[in-house]
Design a protein around this motif. Structure first.
Motif, PDB file in Angstrom:
ATOM      1  N   MET A   1       1.764 -12.444  10.206  1.00  0.00           N
ATOM      2  CA  MET A   1       1.407 -11.036  10.374  1.00  0.00           C
ATOM      3  C   MET A   1       0.350 -10.664   9.353  1.00  0.00           C
ATOM      4  O   MET A   1       0.472 -10.993   8.179  1.00  0.00           O
ATOM      5  CB  MET A   1       2.652 -10.158  10.180  1.00  0.00           C
ATOM      6  CG  MET A   1       2.365  -8.665  10.277  1.00  0.00           C
ATOM      7  SD  MET A   1       3.883  -7.683  10.038  1.00  0.00           S
ATOM      8  CE  MET A   1       3.177  -6.047  10.059  1.00  0.00           C
ATOM      9  N   LYS A   2      -0.676  -9.957   9.747  1.00  0.00           N
ATOM     10  CA  LYS A   2      -1.755  -9.565   8.857  1.00  0.00           C
ATOM     11  C   LYS A   2      -1.257  -8.575   7.816  1.00  0.00           C
ATOM     12  O   LYS A   2      -0.522  -7.667   8.108  1.00  0.00           O
ATOM     13  CB  LYS A   2      -2.890  -8.932   9.673  1.00  0.00           C
ATOM     14  CG  LYS A   2      -4.089  -8.521   8.821  1.00  0.00           C
ATOM     15  CD  LYS A   2      -5.151  -7.900   9.688  1.00  0.00           C
ATOM     16  CE  LYS A   2      -6.342  -7.438   8.857  1.00  0.00           C
ATOM     17  NZ  LYS A   2      -7.371  -6.794   9.681  1.00  0.00           N
ATOM     18  N   SER A   3      -1.682  -8.774   6.555  1.00  0.00           N
ATOM     19  CA  SER A   3      -1.261  -7.875   5.489  1.00  0.00           C
ATOM     20  C   SER A   3      -1.863  -6.492   5.705  1.00  0.00           C
ATOM     21  O   SER A   3      -3.049  -6.353   6.003  1.00  0.00           O
ATOM     22  CB  SER A   3      -1.707  -8.431   4.134  1.00  0.00           C
ATOM     23  OG  SER A   3      -1.076  -9.655   3.875  1.00  0.00           O
ATOM     24  N   PRO A   4      -1.059  -5.415   5.546  1.00  0.00           N
ATOM     25  CA  PRO A   4      -1.583  -4.065   5.721  1.00  0.00           C
ATOM     26  C   PRO A   4      -2.485  -3.682   4.554  1.00  0.00           C
ATOM     27  O   PRO A   4      -2.347  -4.203   3.446  1.00  0.00           O
ATOM     28  CB  PRO A   4      -0.313  -3.210   5.741  1.00  0.00           C
ATOM     29  CG  PRO A   4       0.686  -4.005   4.955  1.00  0.00           C
ATOM     30  CD  PRO A   4       0.368  -5.443   5.249  1.00  0.00           C
ATOM     31  N   ARG A  43       8.859  -2.977  -2.744  1.00  0.00           N
ATOM     32  CA  ARG A  43       8.148  -4.150  -3.273  1.00  0.00           C
ATOM     33  C   ARG A  43       8.337  -5.336  -2.329  1.00  0.00           C
ATOM     34  O   ARG A  43       7.381  -6.051  -2.004  1.00  0.00           O
ATOM     35  CB  ARG A  43       8.666  -4.506  -4.670  1.00  0.00           C
ATOM     36  CG  ARG A  43       7.886  -5.646  -5.342  1.00  0.00           C
ATOM     37  CD  ARG A  43       8.602  -6.172  -6.559  1.00  0.00           C
ATOM     38  NE  ARG A  43       9.860  -6.821  -6.206  1.00  0.00           N
ATOM     39  CZ  ARG A  43       9.942  -8.047  -5.691  1.00  0.00           C
ATOM     40  NH1 ARG A  43       8.844  -8.748  -5.437  1.00  0.00           N
ATOM     41  NH2 ARG A  43      11.112  -8.567  -5.396  1.00  0.00           N
ATOM     42  N   ARG A  44       9.569  -5.528  -1.856  1.00  0.00           N
ATOM     43  CA  ARG A  44       9.836  -6.626  -0.919  1.00  0.00           C
ATOM     44  C   ARG A  44       9.116  -6.403   0.412  1.00  0.00           C
ATOM     45  O   ARG A  44       8.561  -7.343   0.990  1.00  0.00           O
ATOM     46  CB  ARG A  44      11.347  -6.750  -0.685  1.00  0.00           C
ATOM     47  CG  ARG A  44      12.142  -7.134  -1.922  1.00  0.00           C
ATOM     48  CD  ARG A  44      13.600  -7.392  -1.577  1.00  0.00           C
ATOM     49  NE  ARG A  44      14.386  -7.660  -2.772  1.00  0.00           N
ATOM     50  CZ  ARG A  44      15.655  -8.080  -2.754  1.00  0.00           C
ATOM     51  NH1 ARG A  44      16.273  -8.251  -1.595  1.00  0.00           N
ATOM     52  NH2 ARG A  44      16.300  -8.296  -3.880  1.00  0.00           N
ATOM     53  N   VAL A  45       9.158  -5.178   0.891  1.00  0.00           N
ATOM     54  CA  VAL A  45       8.540  -4.867   2.191  1.00  0.00           C
ATOM     55  C   VAL A  45       7.022  -5.050   2.138  1.00  0.00           C
ATOM     56  O   VAL A  45       6.417  -5.635   3.054  1.00  0.00           O
ATOM     57  CB  VAL A  45       8.893  -3.434   2.615  1.00  0.00           C
ATOM     58  CG1 VAL A  45       8.055  -2.996   3.822  1.00  0.00           C
ATOM     59  CG2 VAL A  45      10.377  -3.332   2.960  1.00  0.00           C
ATOM     60  N   LEU A  46       6.385  -4.569   1.072  1.00  0.00           N
ATOM     61  CA  LEU A  46       4.923  -4.589   0.992  1.00  0.00           C
ATOM     62  C   LEU A  46       4.369  -5.973   0.671  1.00  0.00           C
ATOM     63  O   LEU A  46       3.272  -6.318   1.126  1.00  0.00           O
ATOM     64  CB  LEU A  46       4.445  -3.584  -0.059  1.00  0.00           C
ATOM     65  CG  LEU A  46       4.751  -2.106   0.216  1.00  0.00           C
ATOM     66  CD1 LEU A  46       4.237  -1.239  -0.917  1.00  0.00           C
ATOM     67  CD2 LEU A  46       4.167  -1.649   1.544  1.00  0.00           C
ATOM     68  N   THR A  47       5.104  -6.739  -0.108  1.00  0.00           N
ATOM     69  CA  THR A  47       4.585  -8.053  -0.498  1.00  0.00           C
ATOM     70  C   THR A  47       4.917  -9.147   0.508  1.00  0.00           C
ATOM     71  O   THR A  47       4.342 -10.237   0.439  1.00  0.00           O
ATOM     72  CB  THR A  47       5.129  -8.472  -1.879  1.00  0.00           C
ATOM     73  OG1 THR A  47       6.570  -8.468  -1.856  1.00  0.00           O
ATOM     74  CG2 THR A  47       4.639  -7.511  -2.958  1.00  0.00           C
ATOM     75  N   ALA A 200      -1.142   0.232  -4.024  1.00  0.00           N
ATOM     76  CA  ALA A 200      -2.515  -0.059  -4.452  1.00  0.00           C
ATOM     77  C   ALA A 200      -2.612  -1.439  -5.092  1.00  0.00           C
ATOM     78  O   ALA A 200      -3.530  -2.216  -4.805  1.00  0.00           O
ATOM     79  CB  ALA A 200      -2.983   1.011  -5.439  1.00  0.00           C
ATOM     80  N   LYS A 201      -1.635  -1.770  -5.957  1.00  0.00           N
ATOM     81  CA  LYS A 201      -1.642  -3.086  -6.608  1.00  0.00           C
ATOM     82  C   LYS A 201      -1.441  -4.205  -5.602  1.00  0.00           C
ATOM     83  O   LYS A 201      -2.066  -5.261  -5.685  1.00  0.00           O
ATOM     84  CB  LYS A 201      -0.562  -3.128  -7.686  1.00  0.00           C
ATOM     85  CG  LYS A 201      -0.843  -2.246  -8.890  1.00  0.00           C
ATOM     86  CD  LYS A 201       0.282  -2.353  -9.921  1.00  0.00           C
ATOM     87  CE  LYS A 201      -0.032  -1.505 -11.141  1.00  0.00           C
ATOM     88  NZ  LYS A 201       1.070  -1.559 -12.153  1.00  0.00           N
ATOM     89  N   THR A 202      -0.538  -3.973  -4.647  1.00  0.00           N
ATOM     90  CA  THR A 202      -0.258  -4.998  -3.637  1.00  0.00           C
ATOM     91  C   THR A 202      -1.475  -5.236  -2.757  1.00  0.00           C
ATOM     92  O   THR A 202      -1.821  -6.376  -2.440  1.00  0.00           O
ATOM     93  CB  THR A 202       0.936  -4.567  -2.767  1.00  0.00           C
ATOM     94  OG1 THR A 202       2.068  -4.327  -3.597  1.00  0.00           O
ATOM     95  CG2 THR A 202       1.274  -5.662  -1.752  1.00  0.00           C
ATOM     96  N   ALA A 203      -2.145  -4.138  -2.364  1.00  0.00           N
ATOM     97  CA  ALA A 203      -3.341  -4.265  -1.528  1.00  0.00           C
ATOM     98  C   ALA A 203      -4.451  -4.992  -2.282  1.00  0.00           C
ATOM     99  O   ALA A 203      -5.152  -5.843  -1.722  1.00  0.00           O
ATOM    100  CB  ALA A 203      -3.822  -2.886  -1.084  1.00  0.00           C
TER     101      ALA A 203
END
Length: 261
Positions: A1-4, A43-47, A200-203
């Motif tokens: 799945m592509k990262s948002p 954190r788990r969902v976004l990463t 923002a950090k995850t992106a």
């Protein structure tokens, strides 16, 4: 799945932070613990966006993540003395009579909910505060729907018994309605800001790992290494015939080639 991207992450946070925070708060009791747990959930969902299957409903999936986080925290507690003391103080501060004020009823029910065993508290929290149907709960907890229906009924009966024992018999018959009508917990503004910072950090980290663009070409670390190999082999009198191949789930590109003389 592509990262948002960051804007997509922020929209996801805005839509689901209320549900996640409510579940964490009802399970953990203390706002500070609920905030920490909420940040861990996102954190788990976004990463790890690839962990979600778009073909399935999102609410059960994010509630499953929240469930895993809160259960891990509850198991890690060395003692529940502090929570028990706070609970007793809160119950003692309320006059033992049938309440009529909505907010007071919600507070009393929350206090009794915290007194239930973890498994029963989780069932009622997911159903009444997380908004999951019994079918969705069966998916989250990996048990048959009929089992969920029975367990929710038993947990609700335990909660009614607790209310009766502490002097709130008049509240017991409507406790399900009280929980179902309780609005989602108000998410603190500083928690929302922290979640946006996480987005923002995850992106930024995702963009950095994906590489940068030169002339419309995504340049990754593998691509740079391959270019160096090409240059070295070319200066040695041979040349490389290479072709681009997919590089796994990240969808970046790498070289596969052989030396020709």
């Amino acid at each position: 799945m592509k990262s948002p991207d960051e804007s997509q992450m922020q929209r996801l946070i805005q839509e689901w932070q209320g549900v996640v925070y409510s579940v964490c708060l009802r399970m953990l009791g203390r706002p500070a613990d609920a905030e920490d747990a909420t940040q861990e959930v996102f954190r788990r969902v976004l990463t790890r966006p690839e962990a979600y299957d778009p073909a399935r409903a999102f609410r059960p999936w994010i509630c499953r993540v929240a469930r895993n986080v809160v259960l891990t925290r509850l198991r890690a507690e060395k003692t529940r003395a502090a929570k028990t003391e706070a609970y007793e103080q809160r119950v003692g501060a309320v006059a033992k009579e049938d309440p009529v004020d909505r907010k007071e009823r919600e507070t009393i029910v929350q206090g009794q909910l915290e007194g239930l065993p973890v498994d029963e508290r989780l069932l009622l929290t997911l159903h009444y505060y997380g908004g999951l149907s019994k079918t969705e709960m069966a998916e989250v907890l990996d048990v048959p729907r009929t089992t969920i229906q029975s367990r929710v009924g038993n947990a609700l009966q335990q909660l009614k018994s607790h209310l009766t024992q502490v002097g709130y018999a008049g509240l017991a018959p409507v406790v399900g309605d009280v929980m179902a009508s309780t609005p989602a917990a108000l998410v603190p503004a500083h928690l929302t800001n922290s979640l946006y910072t996480l987005a923002a950090k995850t992106a930024a980290a995702s963009a950095a790992s994906a590489g940068f663009v030169i002339g419309g070409i995504v340049v990754t670390k593998k691509l740079l290494v391959a270019a160096g190999v090409l240059l070295a082999l070319g200066s040695g009198g041979g040349f490389v015939a290479a072709r681009m191949i997919p590089d796994g789930a990240a969808q970046s590109e790498s070289f596969e080639g052989c030396l020709l003389y």
